[in-house]
Design a protein around this motif. Structure first.
Motif, PDB file in Angstrom:
ATOM      1  N   UNK A  46      37.854  34.317 -69.900  1.00  0.00           N
ATOM      2  CA  UNK A  46      38.288  36.169 -70.219  1.00  0.00           C
ATOM      3  C   UNK A  46      37.205  36.719 -70.181  1.00  0.00           C
ATOM      4  N   UNK A  47      37.167  38.182 -70.662  1.00  0.00           N
ATOM      5  CA  UNK A  47      36.428  38.933 -70.832  1.00  0.00           C
ATOM      6  C   UNK A  47      37.075  40.305 -70.797  1.00  0.00           C
ATOM      7  N   UNK A  48      36.034  41.255 -70.327  1.00  0.00           N
ATOM      8  CA  UNK A  48      37.195  42.595 -70.349  1.00  0.00           C
ATOM      9  C   UNK A  48      36.596  43.360 -69.385  1.00  0.00           C
ATOM     10  N   UNK A  49      37.883  44.414 -69.491  1.00  0.00           N
ATOM     11  CA  UNK A  49      38.121  45.301 -68.599  1.00  0.00           C
ATOM     12  C   UNK A  49      37.127  46.323 -67.873  1.00  0.00           C
ATOM     13  N   UNK A  50      37.067  46.045 -67.064  1.00  0.00           N
ATOM     14  CA  UNK A  50      35.927  47.467 -66.113  1.00  0.00           C
ATOM     15  C   UNK A  50      36.628  48.821 -66.557  1.00  0.00           C
ATOM     16  N   UNK A  51      36.016  49.679 -67.020  1.00  0.00           N
ATOM     17  CA  UNK A  51      36.495  50.696 -67.214  1.00  0.00           C
ATOM     18  C   UNK A  51      35.614  51.829 -66.423  1.00  0.00           C
ATOM     19  N   UNK A  52      36.123  52.275 -65.660  1.00  0.00           N
ATOM     20  CA  UNK A  52      35.067  54.179 -64.708  1.00  0.00           C
ATOM     21  C   UNK A  52      35.431  54.736 -65.697  1.00  0.00           C
ATOM     22  N   UNK A  53      34.854  55.446 -64.819  1.00  0.00           N
ATOM     23  CA  UNK A  53      34.265  57.059 -66.155  1.00  0.00           C
ATOM     24  C   UNK A  53      35.056  57.674 -66.522  1.00  0.00           C
ATOM     25  N   UNK A  54      36.595  57.466 -66.190  1.00  0.00           N
ATOM     26  CA  UNK A  54      37.777  57.603 -66.370  1.00  0.00           C
ATOM     27  C   UNK A  54      37.820  59.477 -65.541  1.00  0.00           C
ATOM     28  N   UNK A  55      37.501  60.087 -65.992  1.00  0.00           N
ATOM     29  CA  UNK A  55      37.775  61.772 -64.950  1.00  0.00           C
ATOM     30  C   UNK A  55      38.036  60.615 -62.803  1.00  0.00           C
ATOM     31  N   UNK A  56      36.711  60.866 -62.532  1.00  0.00           N
ATOM     32  CA  UNK A  56      37.015  59.881 -60.961  1.00  0.00           C
ATOM     33  C   UNK A  56      37.418  58.713 -60.866  1.00  0.00           C
ATOM     34  N   UNK A  57      37.262  57.679 -61.809  1.00  0.00           N
ATOM     35  CA  UNK A  57      37.384  56.302 -61.381  1.00  0.00           C
ATOM     36  C   UNK A  57      38.520  55.667 -62.705  1.00  0.00           C
ATOM     37  N   UNK A  58      39.772  55.340 -62.610  1.00  0.00           N
ATOM     38  CA  UNK A  58      40.362  54.405 -63.446  1.00  0.00           C
ATOM     39  C   UNK A  58      39.664  53.233 -64.091  1.00  0.00           C
ATOM     40  N   UNK A  59      38.575  52.716 -63.391  1.00  0.00           N
ATOM     41  CA  UNK A  59      38.447  50.995 -63.459  1.00  0.00           C
ATOM     42  C   UNK A  59      39.268  50.056 -62.859  1.00  0.00           C
ATOM     43  N   UNK A  60      38.997  49.298 -63.082  1.00  0.00           N
ATOM     44  CA  UNK A  60      40.038  48.190 -62.523  1.00  0.00           C
ATOM     45  C   UNK A  60      41.390  47.841 -63.032  1.00  0.00           C
ATOM     46  N   UNK A  61      42.661  47.385 -62.350  1.00  0.00           N
ATOM     47  CA  UNK A  61      44.016  46.728 -63.044  1.00  0.00           C
ATOM     48  C   UNK A  61      43.674  45.231 -63.961  1.00  0.00           C
ATOM     49  N   UNK A  62      44.518  45.451 -64.705  1.00  0.00           N
ATOM     50  CA  UNK A  62      44.650  44.066 -65.749  1.00  0.00           C
ATOM     51  C   UNK A  62      44.582  42.707 -64.906  1.00  0.00           C
ATOM     52  N   UNK A  63      45.915  42.622 -63.991  1.00  0.00           N
ATOM     53  CA  UNK A  63      45.361  41.750 -63.732  1.00  0.00           C
ATOM     54  C   UNK A  63      44.565  41.329 -62.401  1.00  0.00           C
ATOM     55  N   UNK A  64      43.940  42.200 -61.393  1.00  0.00           N
ATOM     56  CA  UNK A  64      42.722  42.468 -61.035  1.00  0.00           C
ATOM     57  C   UNK A  64      41.134  42.007 -62.189  1.00  0.00           C
ATOM     58  N   UNK A  65      41.603  42.587 -63.267  1.00  0.00           N
ATOM     59  CA  UNK A  65      40.300  41.537 -63.883  1.00  0.00           C
ATOM     60  C   UNK A  65      40.405  40.424 -64.524  1.00  0.00           C
ATOM     61  N   UNK A  66      41.897  39.855 -65.131  1.00  0.00           N
ATOM     62  CA  UNK A  66      41.802  38.293 -65.147  1.00  0.00           C
ATOM     63  C   UNK A  66      42.025  37.668 -63.628  1.00  0.00           C
ATOM     64  N   UNK A  67      41.864  37.987 -63.074  1.00  0.00           N
ATOM     65  CA  UNK A  67      41.645  36.758 -61.568  1.00  0.00           C
ATOM     66  C   UNK A  67      40.343  37.123 -61.952  1.00  0.00           C
ATOM     67  N   UNK A  68      39.124  38.399 -61.987  1.00  0.00           N
ATOM     68  CA  UNK A  68      37.524  38.868 -61.844  1.00  0.00           C
ATOM     69  C   UNK A  68      36.847  37.091 -62.497  1.00  0.00           C
ATOM     70  N   UNK A  69      37.937  37.836 -63.808  1.00  0.00           N
ATOM     71  CA  UNK A  69      37.208  36.963 -64.856  1.00  0.00           C
ATOM     72  C   UNK A  69      37.059  35.109 -64.592  1.00  0.00           C
ATOM     73  N   UNK A  70      39.315  35.071 -64.327  1.00  0.00           N
ATOM     74  CA  UNK A  70      38.614  33.708 -63.761  1.00  0.00           C
ATOM     75  C   UNK A  70      38.340  33.230 -62.976  1.00  0.00           C
ATOM     76  N   UNK A  71      37.769  33.616 -62.205  1.00  0.00           N
ATOM     77  CA  UNK A  71      36.612  33.715 -60.918  1.00  0.00           C
ATOM     78  C   UNK A  71      35.411  33.535 -61.639  1.00  0.00           C
ATOM     79  N   UNK A  72      35.176  34.181 -61.893  1.00  0.00           N
ATOM     80  CA  UNK A  72      33.600  34.059 -62.654  1.00  0.00           C
ATOM     81  C   UNK A  72      33.468  33.335 -63.967  1.00  0.00           C
ATOM     82  N   UNK A  73      34.332  32.914 -64.983  1.00  0.00           N
ATOM     83  CA  UNK A  73      33.358  32.034 -65.592  1.00  0.00           C
ATOM     84  C   UNK A  73      34.492  30.672 -64.945  1.00  0.00           C
ATOM     85  N   UNK A  74      35.430  30.710 -63.914  1.00  0.00           N
ATOM     86  CA  UNK A  74      35.466  28.695 -63.500  1.00  0.00           C
ATOM     87  C   UNK A  74      34.715  28.499 -62.358  1.00  0.00           C
TER      88      UNK A  74
END
Length: 155
Positions: A46-74
């Motif tokens: 696991x890890x932190x959800x990536x956030x954008x600058x909030x005004x133009x970019x809200x960042x990644x979705x929660x499930x997208x973050x979970x998939x990214x962290x699982x793939x990155x770490x394992x």
């Protein structure tokens, strides 16, 4: 000088954690990483959800973050969609004020069910020093980082 809105309402960090299970040799297993960064302990991927600058970019979705962290770490070969996708199910939100000594962190936890034929592909990646499958029957003797024991119990 009056306190700004940011001072009055500080923002916590948001993380995702994944309790990934499989069955190997008729035995239920849980995937754990050895953290390469403090606190250096066994943990769920696991890890932190990536956030954008909030005004133009809200960042990644929660499930997208979970998939990214699982793939990155394992290094599990995950697919986001389709027949080969590893299903993720949200199992809860964990927000104890003292769950992480580094900062105020709220975690959204997911359950993943990994097909046994994919289990052999795990390799430590990103900030994981090691990764391995652990017998669920023996987890009581394994100290986990943060509140990951509670997440495993919920999953």
């Amino acid at each position: 000088m009056a306190a700004s809105r940011d001072d009055k309402y500080p923002r916590p960090l948001v993380a995702v954690d994944v309790a990934a299970f499989t069955v190997l040799d008729a035995d239920l297993k849980l995937l754990l990483i050895q953290r390469g960064l403090p606190p250096r302990a066994l943990a769920l991927p696991g890890g932190f959800v990536r956030c954008g600058d909030v005004v133009r970019d809200q960042g990644e979705d929660l499930e997208e973050a979970a998939r990214r962290e699982l793939a990155d770490e394992t290094r599990l070969p995950l697919l986001a969609e389709g027949a080969g996708a590893v299903p993720l199910v949200q199992v809860g939100v964990f927000g104890g004020a003292d769950r992480d000594v580094r900062a105020r962190v709220i975690a959204v936890a997911y359950l993943a069910v990994v097909r046994p034929e994919l289990a052999a592909f795990v390799r430590a990646g990103s900030d994981a020093a090691a990764v391995a499958w652990y017998r669920v029957a023996e987890l009581a003797a394994v100290p986990l980082a943060f509140d990951h024991g509670a997440i495993v119990a919920s999953a």
